[in-house]
Design an enzyme around this catalytic site. Structure first.
Site: not given
Length: 692
Positions: A138, A447
């Protein structure tokens, strides 16, 4: 026809040459012929790769064939809906169309109790006699309908309410294991049901990338799949690692006598099925299959939450019929939820706005207090070392205050030593420095993760509240190279935005208006927007009251820590953070760049009374006689709260020119009164507050 049989007819099937003549040398007829051969070959290679798991060419060779096909289609205008190149996406949609399924996509009864499974088998035996069952996993993904006409994919739709669903054909075409064209001797018309899913290893890798980019990770593979398949931009879907298993025929022009016969035909047609399908002569064998799959679930590369037991014979299926909601020929025997104990699959390192590195454990999804958890905080390097945690270890997960998941302890040690943070930032590769137990990226605004978060914070609720500049739009602007600093916000123009995907004239104009209206911010709002550690709106207001001007504040931050420490809500720790912030050359330069565009206003913050005590205001759009930040300061000075988002606790939404739609929608949903600027002034005047 096999690959070997076609070798002489199609030169791109086995050991193909990728030394192509230039496109300019080809006639249109030559291009058409080569396009057809390439499409045929690529479809076969897709089938060998996705269905047979037995590719006959290298990935690099496949990429070269694919690129050649795309180049020819573009150069000679030979695109076609069935072409493999349609898998790269297309223009974004405005909305999905609702379509009716060719046959109902019903659910099935389910239970985790063996007694209920046996009751299902007893009912089947009473109604149709002894039967054989087909047992399947399932899948815990997203169920969809795929419709093929004359072998070509015509439509793919979500399950929806079982009768109707969203037409997501363009998204489905981007999934490599969804064939655009069927193989072999297929029915003229075929509607099949499949489960779209994200493989577990791909899910963890995708979540790791999201965390390292500063985005929120998905809770589990199913959520990731559901969120992806309903993206309006097919190119986003193409970039995400989705797969599909096909498991049922909904309707066909030529039906087989049994479900097992259908599944045997699926691979012949190019439809991928799981290897874990088994016959069961009776319900005992079906129950045994479920127990074996429960033991094997952790070894699978896809999530399953039980097994499905189906009557094999199609005539018996029809006799058993269906209810309004359920097919009566099948039953799902569910697994118990995983509880609290789970292995660590990987560790991602998240870079925060201030550069702090936070290690995050990526987990096999586990149930913790009724919530599926796939990540948990590891806090810092000292705690990792103390708990001796590493990738591969099985750990117990708890939720702090029923909210934040964290790793409590190692239950089973499967690794050597403990995880160690990288020496360089995973986003910008700058060196990492330690401050006690905390690790920081030294890249600053160079950054990307810190840059994005700084811009998001500057434009967010605790900053200058610039509507239209949320996480998604800021990321898009940074990725497009339009924002390399916070100050770059003030260099944007309308054309910069309208050239980007998903931006219209109105949304671009609204954002530019928001930015322009922020050029003279109140001092408190500006101080908060800088994102200095520990300086939120409350502390920023105290600093504005104390110093009055930005110049006086900055002078104290750089040279007079004692005066800073005397400010209410500051103290020694925050004073040191303020000093360190301006001592950083990168931060000082970023602030100087901002001041080229922004003029923080002298503060006259004083308590004006409690006329608005207990009330909450939200502002949207630009006001005519004062800035939005000035209006926020005014109501706060008289005892009210000014917040950035509408909720059930909001008393008034004040709407100016070019307002944001989201806040108005939220106000309508929460029955919050909406007032314009004149009504806002009247409201204040009734309480003796003069805005002039």
């Amino acid at each position: 026809m096999s690959v070997a049989d076609e070798d002489e007819e199609n030169p791109y099937l086995r050991e193909p040459s990728t030394d192509f003549r230039s496109v300019e040398e080809l006639s249109e007829d030559e291009a058409r012929e080569q396009v057809e051969l390439l499409r045929e070959a690529i479809r076969e290679h897709d089938r060998r790769y996705y269905v047979e798991s037995d590719p006959v060419i290298a990935d690099r060779t496949y990429d070269a064939l694919f690129a050649r096909l795309r180049d020819l289609e573009d150069a000679f205008d030979l695109s076609h809906p069935d072409s493999p190149t349609r898998s790269v996406g297309g223009e974004p949609l405005e909305a999905f169309e609702t379509v009716e399924h060719v046959a109902p996509m019903l659910s099935i009864d389910q239970s985790g109790e063996e007694e209920d499974v046996r009751e299902f088998a007893d009912r089947v035996r009473r109604e149709v006699g002894a039967v054989q069952y087909v047992c399947e996993p399932k899948f815990d993904g997203v169920s969809m309908e795929f419709v093929y006409e004359n072998g070509s994919l015509e439509r793919a739709a979500t399950r929806g309410d079982g009768r109707e669903g969203d037409d997501v054909t363009r998204n489905a075409r981007t999934i490599g294991s969804v064939p655009q064209k069927l193989h072999g001797d297929y029915p003229d018309f075929l509607a099949v049901r499949g489960e779209v899913y994200m493989p577990k290893d791909a899910f963890q890798a995708h979540n790791r990338e999201r965390i390292e980019r500063g985005e929120d990770p998905f809770a589990n593979p199913r959520n990731a799949t559901a969120g992806t398949i309903r993206q309006l931009d097919p190119s986003v879907v193409a970039d995400r690692p989705l797969e599909v298993f096909f498991f049922d025929v909904l309707e066909a022009s030529d039906l087989e006598d049994s479900h097992s016969a259908e599944l045997e035909r699926f691979p012949e047609w190019g439809l991928r099925v799981t290897d874990h399908v088994e016959f069961a002569a009776d319900i005992d064998e079906a129950i045994d299959y479920r127990d074996r799959m429960l033991e094997a679930r952790d070894d699978l590369n896809y999530e399953i939450d039980g097994t499905v037991i189906k009557v094999d014979d199609r005539e018996a299926r029809e006799e058993l019929g269906r209810t309004a909601r359920h097919d009566r020929y099948a039953f799902a025997y569910k697994f118990p939820a995983r509880a609290e104990v789970t292995p660590i699959v990987d560790v991602a390192v998240q870079v925060g706005r201030t550069g702090r590195l936070t290690p995050v454990a990526l987990l096999e999804p586990v149930d913790v207090g009724g919530v599926t958890v796939s990540r948990a905080s590891l806090h810092n390097p000292d705690e990792i070392e103390e708990k001796n945690v590493n990738i591969g270890d099985t750990v117990r997960v708890q939720r702090a205050g029923d909210v934040i998941p964290y790793v409590e302890e190692v239950v089973e040690k499967s690794s050597e030593g403990h995880y160690e943070l990288p020496d360089h930032c995973p986003v910008c590769d700058s060196p990492v420095e330690r401050d006690g137990p905390i690790a920081f990226c030294t890249g600053g605004l160079a950054c990307d993760a810190q840059l994005r978060r700084s811009i998001e914070y500057y434009a967010g609720d605790d900053g200058l509240d610039l509507e239209g500049l949320g996480e998604k739009s800021v990321r898009q602007l940074v990725d497009a190279g339009l924002l390399e600093s916070v100050a770059d916000l003030y260099e944007l123009d309308r054309e910069d935005l309208t050239d980007l995907e998903g931006w219209g004239e109105t949304s671009a104009e609204n954002v530019i208006s928001e930015i322009e209206a922020s050029r003279e911010p109140p001092l408190a709002a500006f101080l908060s927007a800088l994102g200095i550690p520990h300086v939120g709106p409350t502390t920023a207001r105290e600093l504005a009251r104390e110093f009055g001007t930005f110049e006086a504040f900055r002078e104290a931050a750089e040279n007079d820590l004692e005066r800073l420490e005397d400010v209410p809500d500051v103290g020694e720790t925050v004073a040191e953070q303020l000093h360190e912030f301006f001592a950083s050359e990168a931060n000082a330069a970023a602030v100087d760049d901002l001041l080229e565009h922004v003029s923080p206003q002298e503060s006259d913050l004083e308590s004006g009374g409690d006329e608005l005590e207990g009330q909450t205001f939200v502002f949207t759009g630009s006001l005519e006689g004062l800035t939005r930040s000035e209006a926020q300061e005014t109501v706060e000075a008289h005892g009210a709260n000014a917040t950035g988002s509408v909720s059930g606790n909001t008393d008034y939404l004040v709407v100016g020119d070019n307002p944001g739609q989201t806040k108005r929608d939220d106000a309508a949903a929460n029955d919050v009164p909406i007032v314009d600027e004149d009504e806002f002034r009247e409201l204040l005047a009734e309480r003796g507050i003069d805005l002039e």
